[in-house]
Design a protein around this motif. Structure first.
Motif, mmCIF file in Angstrom:
data_model
loop_
_atom_site.group_PDB
_atom_site.id
_atom_site.type_symbol
_atom_site.label_atom_id
_atom_site.label_comp_id
_atom_site.label_asym_id
_atom_site.label_seq_id
_atom_site.Cartn_x
_atom_site.Cartn_y
_atom_site.Cartn_z
ATOM 1 N N ALA A 122 -4.517 -35.644 17.034
ATOM 2 C CA ALA A 122 -3.772 -36.817 16.596
ATOM 3 C C ALA A 122 -4.690 -37.741 15.807
ATOM 4 N N ALA A 123 -4.244 -38.090 14.617
ATOM 5 C CA ALA A 123 -5.050 -38.930 13.732
ATOM 6 C C ALA A 123 -4.478 -40.337 13.661
ATOM 7 N N SER A 124 -5.348 -41.318 13.800
ATOM 8 C CA SER A 124 -4.973 -42.717 13.624
ATOM 9 C C SER A 124 -5.658 -43.247 12.382
ATOM 10 N N GLY A 125 -4.893 -43.918 11.531
ATOM 11 C CA GLY A 125 -5.499 -44.498 10.348
ATOM 12 C C GLY A 125 -5.775 -43.521 9.223
ATOM 13 N N LEU A 126 -5.245 -42.306 9.360
ATOM 14 C CA LEU A 126 -5.448 -41.277 8.344
ATOM 15 C C LEU A 126 -4.124 -40.608 8.006
ATOM 16 N N PHE A 127 -3.981 -40.223 6.741
ATOM 17 C CA PHE A 127 -2.810 -39.466 6.330
ATOM 18 C C PHE A 127 -3.187 -37.987 6.288
ATOM 19 N N VAL A 128 -3.018 -37.340 7.427
ATOM 20 C CA VAL A 128 -3.441 -35.953 7.594
ATOM 21 C C VAL A 128 -2.826 -35.046 6.544
ATOM 22 N N SER A 129 -1.602 -35.324 6.176
ATOM 23 C CA SER A 129 -0.872 -34.417 5.288
ATOM 24 C C SER A 129 -1.419 -34.376 3.874
ATOM 25 N N ILE A 130 -2.275 -35.329 3.499
ATOM 26 C CA ILE A 130 -2.795 -35.334 2.131
ATOM 27 C C ILE A 130 -4.311 -35.214 2.105
ATOM 28 N N GLN A 186 -2.657 -23.195 16.305
ATOM 29 C CA GLN A 186 -2.001 -22.223 17.167
ATOM 30 C C GLN A 186 -2.944 -21.041 17.328
ATOM 31 N N MET A 187 -3.285 -20.728 18.576
ATOM 32 C CA MET A 187 -4.236 -19.661 18.864
ATOM 33 C C MET A 187 -3.552 -18.595 19.703
ATOM 34 N N ASN A 188 -3.474 -17.386 19.170
ATOM 35 C CA ASN A 188 -2.846 -16.256 19.857
ATOM 36 C C ASN A 188 -3.877 -15.164 20.118
ATOM 37 N N SER A 189 -3.525 -14.263 21.009
ATOM 38 C CA SER A 189 -4.397 -13.123 21.334
ATOM 39 C C SER A 189 -5.814 -13.564 21.641
ATOM 40 N N LEU A 190 -5.920 -14.573 22.484
ATOM 41 C CA LEU A 190 -7.234 -15.134 22.789
ATOM 42 C C LEU A 190 -8.092 -14.143 23.569
ATOM 43 N N ASN A 191 -9.391 -14.196 23.321
ATOM 44 C CA ASN A 191 -10.339 -13.376 24.064
ATOM 45 C C ASN A 191 -11.522 -14.239 24.499
ATOM 46 N N ALA A 192 -12.403 -13.654 25.289
ATOM 47 C CA ALA A 192 -13.501 -14.418 25.879
ATOM 48 C C ALA A 192 -14.396 -15.054 24.816
ATOM 49 N N ASP A 193 -14.501 -14.424 23.657
ATOM 50 C CA ASP A 193 -15.334 -14.968 22.577
ATOM 51 C C ASP A 193 -14.766 -16.255 21.973
ATOM 52 N N ASP A 194 -13.528 -16.566 22.298
ATOM 53 C CA ASP A 194 -12.918 -17.799 21.808
ATOM 54 C C ASP A 194 -13.226 -18.986 22.709
ATOM 55 N N THR A 195 -13.879 -18.749 23.837
ATOM 56 C CA THR A 195 -14.248 -19.837 24.736
ATOM 57 C C THR A 195 -15.234 -20.774 24.049
ATOM 58 N N ALA A 196 -14.871 -22.054 23.978
ATOM 59 C CA ALA A 196 -15.692 -23.035 23.267
ATOM 60 C C ALA A 196 -15.049 -24.407 23.398
ATOM 61 N N VAL A 197 -15.777 -25.410 22.953
ATOM 62 C CA VAL A 197 -15.177 -26.723 22.744
ATOM 63 C C VAL A 197 -14.691 -26.759 21.299
ATOM 64 N N TYR A 198 -13.450 -27.142 21.117
ATOM 65 C CA TYR A 198 -12.834 -27.171 19.801
ATOM 66 C C TYR A 198 -12.737 -28.607 19.303
ATOM 67 N N TYR A 199 -13.144 -28.789 18.056
ATOM 68 C CA TYR A 199 -13.172 -30.110 17.435
ATOM 69 C C TYR A 199 -12.350 -30.116 16.156
ATOM 70 N N CYS A 200 -11.671 -31.215 15.887
ATOM 71 C CA CYS A 200 -11.083 -31.376 14.564
ATOM 72 C C CYS A 200 -11.995 -32.282 13.738
ATOM 73 N N LYS A 201 -11.914 -32.094 12.444
ATOM 74 C CA LYS A 201 -12.786 -32.809 11.516
ATOM 75 C C LYS A 201 -12.017 -33.208 10.268
ATOM 76 N N ALA A 202 -12.245 -34.430 9.853
ATOM 77 C CA ALA A 202 -11.772 -34.896 8.548
ATOM 78 C C ALA A 202 -13.016 -35.103 7.701
ATOM 79 N N PRO A 203 -13.300 -34.170 6.796
ATOM 80 C CA PRO A 203 -14.547 -34.247 6.039
ATOM 81 C C PRO A 203 -14.463 -35.194 4.848
ATOM 82 N N ASN A 204 -15.621 -35.790 4.546
ATOM 83 C CA ASN A 204 -15.769 -36.532 3.298
ATOM 84 C C ASN A 204 -14.747 -37.639 3.115
#
Length: 114
Positions: free
Chosen positions: A23-31, A79-97
């Protein structure tokens, strides 16, 4: 206040699915260019998927065909399907630049049990 807040992580069995939200606050994710990254224990943070301003998407080789990045006006999804053990991690979202620099969320833990 500009911020990114991830949710949707958890424990899932191998072969299962999860949907992460950012969830983004103060950002227009769609553009904006937006991305999902992940960091497993002892490993460097890596790019999982990216969606560009115009809607094009790219995926890491390890997630292509299993993960789908999408968005609406204020939220980024993974959306993450067919997950396996190698997908174990902390997931982060990023708005670059952005005009505030690179923006990161606090992360959400995904654990896949085999």
């Amino acid at each position: 206040q500009v911020r990114l807040v991830e949710s949707g992580g958890g424990l899932v069995q191998a072969g299962g699915s999860l949907r992460l939200s950012c969830a983004a606050s103060g950002l227009f994710v769609s553009i904006m260019n937006m991305a999902w990254y992940r960091q497993a224990p002892g490993k460097q943070r890596e790019l999982v998927a990216m969606i560009y301003r115009g809607g094009a998407t790219t995926y890491a080789n390890s997630t292509a065909g299993r993960f789908t990045i999408s968005r609406d006006s204020a939220t980024l999804y993974l959306q993450m399907n067919s997950l396996n053990a190698d997908d174990t991690a902390v997931y982060y979202c990023k708005a670059p630049n952005t005009k505030w620099g690179d923006l990161w969320g606090q992360g959400t833990q995904v654990t896949v049990s085999s």
